[in-house]
Design a protein around this motif. Structure first.
Motif, PDB file in Angstrom:
ATOM      1  N   ARG A   2       0.921  -1.275  -0.073  1.00 32.93           N
ATOM      2  CA  ARG A   2       0.026   0.007  -0.041  1.00 32.93           C
ATOM      3  C   ARG A   2       0.754   1.262  -0.044  1.00 32.93           C
ATOM      4  O   ARG A   2       0.718   2.171   0.848  1.00 32.93           O
ATOM      5  N   PRO A 135      -5.424  -3.398   5.288  1.00 32.64           N
ATOM      6  CA  PRO A 135      -5.267  -3.893   3.799  1.00 32.64           C
ATOM      7  C   PRO A 135      -6.798  -2.914   3.287  1.00 32.64           C
ATOM      8  O   PRO A 135      -7.525  -2.629   3.855  1.00 32.64           O
ATOM      9  N   CYS A 138      -9.710  -4.473  -1.097  1.00 29.89           N
ATOM     10  CA  CYS A 138      -9.989  -6.171  -0.855  1.00 29.89           C
ATOM     11  C   CYS A 138     -11.343  -6.378  -1.611  1.00 29.89           C
ATOM     12  O   CYS A 138     -12.315  -5.447  -1.761  1.00 29.89           O
ATOM     13  N   GLN A 200      -8.094  -5.253  -6.294  1.00 30.65           N
ATOM     14  CA  GLN A 200      -6.799  -4.233  -6.007  1.00 30.65           C
ATOM     15  C   GLN A 200      -5.610  -4.957  -5.204  1.00 30.65           C
ATOM     16  O   GLN A 200      -4.670  -4.850  -5.357  1.00 30.65           O
ATOM     17  N   LEU A 201      -6.269  -5.807  -4.095  1.00 25.86           N
ATOM     18  CA  LEU A 201      -5.510  -6.303  -3.230  1.00 25.86           C
ATOM     19  C   LEU A 201      -6.086  -7.839  -2.876  1.00 25.86           C
ATOM     20  O   LEU A 201      -7.002  -7.878  -2.615  1.00 25.86           O
ATOM     21  N   ARG A 217       0.703 -10.516   0.276  1.00 30.55           N
ATOM     22  CA  ARG A 217      -0.101  -9.433  -0.408  1.00 30.55           C
ATOM     23  C   ARG A 217       0.255  -9.605  -1.821  1.00 30.55           C
ATOM     24  O   ARG A 217       1.410  -9.256  -2.087  1.00 30.55           O
ATOM     25  N   ARG A 218      -0.885  -9.745  -2.628  1.00 32.00           N
ATOM     26  CA  ARG A 218      -0.799  -9.569  -4.046  1.00 32.00           C
ATOM     27  C   ARG A 218      -1.346  -8.241  -4.507  1.00 32.00           C
ATOM     28  O   ARG A 218      -2.705  -8.318  -4.495  1.00 32.00           O
ATOM     29  N   TYR A 219      -0.707  -7.280  -4.968  1.00 29.92           N
ATOM     30  CA  TYR A 219      -1.355  -6.086  -5.511  1.00 29.92           C
ATOM     31  C   TYR A 219      -1.638  -6.271  -7.176  1.00 29.92           C
ATOM     32  O   TYR A 219      -0.935  -6.789  -7.791  1.00 29.92           O
ATOM     33  N   ASN A 221      -0.995  -4.003  -9.258  1.00 31.85           N
ATOM     34  CA  ASN A 221       0.094  -3.295  -9.772  1.00 31.85           C
ATOM     35  C   ASN A 221       1.583  -3.367  -9.416  1.00 31.85           C
ATOM     36  O   ASN A 221       2.432  -2.702  -9.539  1.00 31.85           O
ATOM     37  N   GLY A 223       4.145  -6.062  -6.250  1.00 31.48           N
ATOM     38  CA  GLY A 223       4.481  -7.025  -5.401  1.00 31.48           C
ATOM     39  C   GLY A 223       4.586  -8.455  -6.259  1.00 31.48           C
ATOM     40  O   GLY A 223       5.000  -8.212  -7.391  1.00 31.48           O
ATOM     41  N   GLN A 242       9.303  -7.482  -0.863  1.00 29.50           N
ATOM     42  CA  GLN A 242       8.780  -7.970  -2.067  1.00 29.50           C
ATOM     43  C   GLN A 242       9.760  -9.125  -2.921  1.00 29.50           C
ATOM     44  O   GLN A 242      11.003  -9.251  -2.511  1.00 29.50           O
TER      45      GLN A 242
END
Length: 265
Positions: A2, A135, A138, A200-201, A217-219, A221, A223, A242
């Motif tokens: 984030r 977070p 989600c 988004q997450l 965490r998988r974003y 855009n 990660g 990361q």
């Protein structure tokens, strides 16, 4: 993470005053006499002016880390390298976190919203840091309970052995009870986030134990980030790195390292 725990909003309030004018009733009169002129009755006031209530700005100290803080003023000076009693001594040496890890001096800047201080640690607003760590974006429905705000927050930057960014965040609360409350609320939100990859997450749980857990965490855009969170005494620590292939083993290995230093004086 984030934007390594980043975004804020501001709310405002307005007030208005309504003055009511009362018209006196008219009575019938003989045709030979003119009708009386209506009279405007204005409440008596000191000095002939209508009183306006005093509007007192809301200066109450925020108490809920689950609510976004007010937008901070633009930074005019570099932040301190320590946050009250919390300093780099409460962070693990880089080589204890993984092979080839090193500390990293983040220079900040206008886009980041803060000025660099030529060190790898910086003090943060406790409210802002605790809120931004939660977070967002989600697919799942988030819990709505309030969360305590830490007294102190310190952020540190590392680079992994593969030269990927890593961030540590220490949140020092008033007591152990508040730290437990934040940790529990944080983990509840991470669990509720969901694993939907088109959100988004997405959060993939790895493992959890008493006062420690790990997830990925998988974003959309950035990660993915492997993340370990630990509660020790009155301190909650979050460490995220990361990595192309985050592993549960790495998160397990850093938990005792974090525990040994994060809550020391």
């Amino acid at each position: 993470m984030r934007s390594q725990y980043a975004s804020t909003t501001r709310s405002a309030a307005a007030a208005a005053v309504l003055v009511t004018a009362l018209l006196a009733g008219c009575t019938s009169a003989p045709a030979a006499e003119p009708s009386p002129t209506p009279t405007l009755n204005i409440p008596s006031t000191v000095g002939g002016t209508v009183p306006i209530p005093t509007i007192t700005p809301d200066t109450a100290k925020p108490t809920d880390a689950a609510k976004p803080p007010a937008t901070p003023d633009q930074a005019t000076a570099p932040p301190p390298a320590a946050a009250g009693p919390v300093s780099s001594q409460n962070l693990p040496p880089a080589d204890k976190l993984g092979s080839g890890w090193k500390t990293y001096v983040d220079k900040g800047g206008a886009e980041a919203g803060w000025l660099g201080n030529d060190t790898w640690t910086r003090e943060r607003s406790g409210h802002q840091a605790a809120y931004e760590a939660l977070p967002v974006g989600c697919s799942g429905r988030m819990p709505t309970g309030s969360l305590p705000i830490p007294l102190h927050a310190l952020q540190a930057t590392y680079r992994t052995g593969s030269d990927q960014p890593a961030t540590a965040l220490l949140l020092r609360f008033a007591d152990q009870e508040q730290a437990e409350q934040y940790y529990t609320g944080y983990e509840a939100r991470m669990t509720a986030c969901g694993t939907t990859t088109d959100a988004q997450l997405a959060v993939e749980p790895l493992w959890s134990e008493q006062d420690a857990a790990a997830q990925v965490r998988r974003y959309a855009n950035a990660g993915p980030y492997a993340e370990a969170v630990v509660r020790q005494g009155s301190t909650v620590a979050l460490l995220a790195a990361q990595d192309v292939e985050p592993t549960a083993e790495w998160a397990h290995s850093v938990v005792p390292v974090l525990r040994s230093v994060i809550d020391s004086a």
